[in-house]
Design a protein around this motif. Structure first.
Motif, PDB file in Angstrom:
ATOM      1  N   CYS A 173       2.077  -0.744 -11.871  1.00 39.38           N
ATOM      2  CA  CYS A 173       2.628  -0.873 -10.520  1.00 39.38           C
ATOM      3  C   CYS A 173       3.634  -2.017 -10.442  1.00 39.38           C
ATOM      4  N   HIS A 227       4.692   1.376  -7.213  1.00 37.01           N
ATOM      5  CA  HIS A 227       3.514   2.170  -6.868  1.00 37.01           C
ATOM      6  C   HIS A 227       3.824   3.658  -6.915  1.00 37.01           C
ATOM      7  N   ASP A 228       2.805   4.444  -7.206  1.00 37.89           N
ATOM      8  CA  ASP A 228       2.887   5.897  -7.211  1.00 37.89           C
ATOM      9  C   ASP A 228       2.071   6.391  -6.016  1.00 37.89           C
ATOM     10  N   PHE A 229       2.739   6.578  -4.863  1.00 38.11           N
ATOM     11  CA  PHE A 229       2.051   6.892  -3.611  1.00 38.11           C
ATOM     12  C   PHE A 229       1.709   8.361  -3.481  1.00 38.11           C
ATOM     13  N   TYR A 245      -0.926   5.839   3.012  1.00 40.85           N
ATOM     14  CA  TYR A 245      -0.673   6.156   1.611  1.00 40.85           C
ATOM     15  C   TYR A 245      -1.649   5.393   0.726  1.00 40.85           C
ATOM     16  N   CYS A 248      -2.016   4.322  -3.565  1.00 44.13           N
ATOM     17  CA  CYS A 248      -1.377   4.322  -4.881  1.00 44.13           C
ATOM     18  C   CYS A 248      -2.323   4.988  -5.879  1.00 44.13           C
TER      19      CYS A 248
END
Length: 83
Positions: free
Chosen positions: A6, A11-13, A26, A28
């Motif tokens: 991250c 971040h990978d929401f 959301y 992560c």
């Protein structure tokens, strides 16, 4: 160092909750931190204050949607009986 992905890539929401049409919560995928949209539309950390605001906002939104649907259904029923 546990969530270095991250820090390096961001971040990978994914959307964990739809509060209203415009406000969402959301999470992560990597670090499991929670975020929400603030009043300006920016993504910010989901604090207890924002969690409470989203809860109240969601309740108001759901009541308005329910009331609008009930009115629409009653209007459609009146039209059906007139014909």
């Amino acid at each position: 160092m546990k969530y270095i992905h991250c820090k390096v890539f961001g971040h990978d929401f994914y959307i964990s909750r739809h509060v209203t049409n415009y406000v969402k919560e959301y999470t992560c995928n990597n670090c499991k931190k929670e975020f929400t949209t603030d009043s300006s539309g920016n993504i910010t950390a989901l604090t207890p204050k924002f969690k409470e605001i989203n809860q109240v906002l969601g309740n108001i939104h759901n009541r308005r949607i329910t009331k609008a649907r009930e009115k629409l259904n009653s209007d459609l029923n009146l039209l059906a009986f007139k014909h």
